[in-house]
Design an enzyme around this catalytic site. Structure first.
Site, short mmCIF file in Angstrom:
data_model
loop_
_atom_site.label_atom_id
_atom_site.label_comp_id
_atom_site.label_asym_id
_atom_site.label_seq_id
_atom_site.Cartn_x
_atom_site.Cartn_y
_atom_site.Cartn_z
N HIS A 144 1.74 4.38 -2.93
CA HIS A 144 1.86 5.85 -2.78
C HIS A 144 3.24 6.30 -3.27
CE1 HIS A 144 -1.81 6.82 -0.67
NE2 HIS A 144 -1.53 6.10 0.39
N HIS A 156 3.55 6.70 -6.91
CA HIS A 156 2.87 7.93 -7.32
C HIS A 156 3.83 9.12 -7.19
CE1 HIS A 156 -1.38 10.02 -7.12
NE2 HIS A 156 -0.77 10.24 -8.27
N HIS A 176 0.83 -1.21 0.00
CA HIS A 176 0.00 0.00 0.00
C HIS A 176 0.87 1.26 0.00
CE1 HIS A 176 -3.66 2.37 1.23
NE2 HIS A 176 -2.71 3.15 1.72
N GLU A 177 1.78 1.33 0.96
CA GLU A 177 2.62 2.53 1.06
C GLU A 177 3.53 2.66 -0.16
OE1 GLU A 177 1.74 4.68 3.04
OE2 GLU A 177 0.52 3.42 4.34
#
Length: 677
Positions: free
Chosen positions: A471, A474, A467-468
């Site tokens: 990010h 991104h 998940h992290e």
């Protein structure tokens, strides 16, 4: 000369952590604020007519030094804080708040921005430039530029007070988390706990010169205890301690802070002409209005509640049959859910953990990024780090060009807040033809290696890392001209799409085969375990969905209404939870007083965005599944239209360009098993 106000002259222009002392920060902030003010003055005093380049562009590139110092300082305040840094944060926050208000309420600057904005239809601007112009204009209008002088003064007072209250809220939660310890001295009280958890608790006790086993409210200690400890009374003790953080009526109590933050946010919104804080916030979100958010949450609630009630009834029956538990309590939830999950799927985290050695999972997420986006990760040792635990990498593309510097910080320690997050030490932008690459970091709180075992992750921690890292991608793959539109600078209900979509790879055989090998034998994770991971992924999805919806509804109950008549935090919260409540209420517990996401972080009126982004992520991953999870053309579409674009365009436009259509909740509801496939 202050190290923070000079060129760093470091590899890749990275932060020189080893040379930065705490006492450098306050002066550095003051110097950088003065420099930024001079840059603003130069824009205002420019005798040329206002243009996009001499006003809007100049404004976006101003304050670079201040932004850099702020990112270093506030990242340290989250991941490596101490009393001095916390004191500086209290001193600096009002200065920064005042400076940003000096800009937003600068009438001469606003006149120049408005002059460009009023002629925007006659300017030949790119899509990104139009977005930037719109954003700059709104940053003034939404922050009081059109207000009378007395109202502007009031706004400044509110902002200053809010920045202090939010900091105080967070400090109280951190202090409460650090203050609680549960020392176990009788070995029989450890029954049910995994060997690794017991060893970690013993090492923690030893490190504090205590005999026995020490448990805390840090997640790697708290979660295994709540999930596996047979001693119900001790689970209750730990759960109540976690639930009453900053809700004890003492010096660290946050009830007044909660009420004051909610009321000041409302007062601020009203001052700016908005009905509530949520109306103000959601104007700049995909959802647009509180009504739409509430309709979205209630639609999911309607679909999830029957499933959640059925799951709860089954869990209640299971606990009664197994241990004669008459009434299921909150501290029973994780424990009996895990037991039932093991019974139904014969799968438990302890069987999975040997296949998820931290180093292997890191290599796995790197391999996934390589297959999807042709990224290469190389460990580097020639840059400074703020703690020995931090890992540092150079990220390049297939042509060998620098994409990003990447920091990873995985273990809990005093001075580091709970949870997991992605952040950046330097954002990406393009100036004078030079593409200045970003410095990205992820911070987690995973179980540390012990004397006998490496760090072995639970499956939940594996998905957290992915998940992290989503990010982080991104941030790393950002490719925009302007810093304020770069990377994760997107609408808040879009920001979770890259992170949540990457979690899907954790459930896929093709991805797991890249990294899920036994830390001792090197054996690949058995495929029946993979099947069980997938099967069990929707276990208690109804209850999990209800829990997430309850947090979103609580957020809206504070921010989507006039909160001035709320006198009692607990009774207000109880009322907000009534449609989602399954377990009996615990009188001495209150969530709002430690709900950092909405009272300290940036999620006020935005907690719904986790579920909103799940709709996007399920819909997006369905596209990958249709074409193959490592399909290069789908990955390229996602990179070109989502990951690299930051906030340069309306997110729904970007999403439709990737997917070819608007997302529907059906993919999420099917994946969650809440409607038929």
């Amino acid at each position: 000369m202050n190290i923070l106000n000079s060129p760093f002259n470091t590899p890749y222009n990275t932060a020189p952590f080893s040379k930065i002392k705490d006492e450098h920060f306050l002066d550095a902030f003051k110097i950088a604020i003065e420099k930024a003010k001079a840059e603003i003055d130069a824009i205002v005093n420019n005798t040329e007519l206002p243009s996009f380049s001499n006003t809007i562009e100049a404004l976006d590139f101003s304050g670079h030094e201040l932004d850099r110092i702020s990112s270093i300082f506030f990242n340290l305040n989250s991941a490596e804080t101490n009393d001095t840094i916390q004191k500086i944060a209290q001193d600096v926050s009002p200065l920064l708040s005042e400076f940003s208000n000096d800009i937003r309420l600068n009438e001469d600057l606003f006149k120049r921005v408005k002059a460009v904005y009023d002629t925007k239809d006659d300017l030949d601007l790119t899509t990104e430039q139009k977005t930037l112009l719109d954003k700059k204009y709104k940053s003034f209008s939404r922050n009081g530029a059109n207000l009378s002088e007395d109202k502007k003064k009031k706004l400044r007072e509110i902002d200053k007070e809010l920045s202090k209250l939010k900091l105080k809220f967070g400090e109280n939660v951190l202090a409460e988390t650090n203050n609680f310890e549960m020392l176990i001295t009788d070995e029989k009280d450890l029954a049910g706990l995994p060997e690794g958890t017991i060893e970690a608790a013993h090492q923690l006790a030893e490190s504090k010169d205590k005999e026995g086993w020490l448990f805390t409210l840090d997640y790697p200690s708290y979660i295994p205890f709540m999930t596996y400890a047979d001693n119900r009374e001790l689970r209750k003790k730990l759960a109540i301690a976690a639930g009453k953080k900053a809700f004890k009526g003492d010096a660290l109590d946050n009830q007044t802070n909660v009420l004051n933050i909610a009321k000041l946010r409302f007062e601020r919104a009203q001052l700016l002409g908005y009905k509530t804080h949520a109306h103000f916030v959601l104007e700049e979100r995909m959802a647009k209005t509180p009504q739409k958010v509430e309709a979205f949450l209630n639609e999911l609630l309607e679909k999830a509640k029957p499933a959640a009630q059925q799951e709860f009834a089954e869990l209640q029956k299971f606990a009664k049959d197994l241990d004669s538990i008459e009434q299921l309590e909150k501290w029973d939830s994780a424990y009996y859910s895990e037991k039932l999950k093991q019974k139904l799927f014969n799968i438990d985290d302890e069987k999975l953990k040997p296949y998820f050695k931290l180093e292997n999972v890191i290599n796995g997420v790197f391999s996934v990024a390589n297959k999807l986006y042709d990224l290469h990760f190389e460990t580097i040792t020639n840059i400074d780090k703020y703690h020995d635990d931090v890992l540092t990498y150079k990220v390049t593309n297939g042509q060998g060009d620098l994409v990003s510097v990447f920091y990873a910080d995985f273990f809990p320690r005093p001075g580091k807040r709970n949870g997991a997050w992605m952040t950046s030490f330097k954002s990406q932008s393009i100036k004078n033809g030079v593409n200045d690459r970003p410095h990205i970091s992820i911070v987690c709180n995973f179980t540390k290696p012990t004397k006998s075992k490496p760090s072995l992750l639970t499956f939940n921690e594996v998905t957290t890392l992915f998940h992290e890292f989503g990010h982080a991608l991104h941030g790393m793959l950002a490719n925009t001209t302007y810093p304020s539109l770069s990377g994760t600078s997107v609408y808040w209900d879009f920001v979770e799409l890259p992170s949540q979509v990457l979690e899907n790879w954790c459930y896929e055989k093709e991805a797991l085969e890249l990294f899920a090998t036994h830390y001792e034998t090197g054996e690949l994770i058995p495929m029946e375990l993979v099947s069980k991971i997938k099967e069990s992924s929707t276990f208690h999805e109804g209850m999990q969905t209800l829990r997430q919806l309850s947090f979103g509804l609580l957020d809206m109950s504070w921010h989507g209404v006039d909160p001035t008549s709320i006198k009692d935090v607990k009774s207000h919260e109880f009322n907000a939870f009534k449609d989602t409540q399954l377990f009996p209420d615990v009188e001495e517990n209150c969530m709002s007083t430690s709900f950092s996401h909405i009272f300290q972080g940036g999620y006020s009126s935005g907690y719904y965005s986790y579920k909103w982004a799940e709709v996007l992520d399920a819909d997006a991953f369905e596209f990958f599944k249709e074409e193959g999870i490592f399909n290069s053309s789908v990955a390229k579409k996602f990179k070109d239209n989502v990951l690299s674009q930051g906030g340069t365009e309306d997110p729904m436009v970007l999403y439709k360009r990737f997917r070819g259509k608007e997302p529907k909740p059906d993919a999420l509801l099917k994946r969650a098993g809440l409607i038929e496939k």
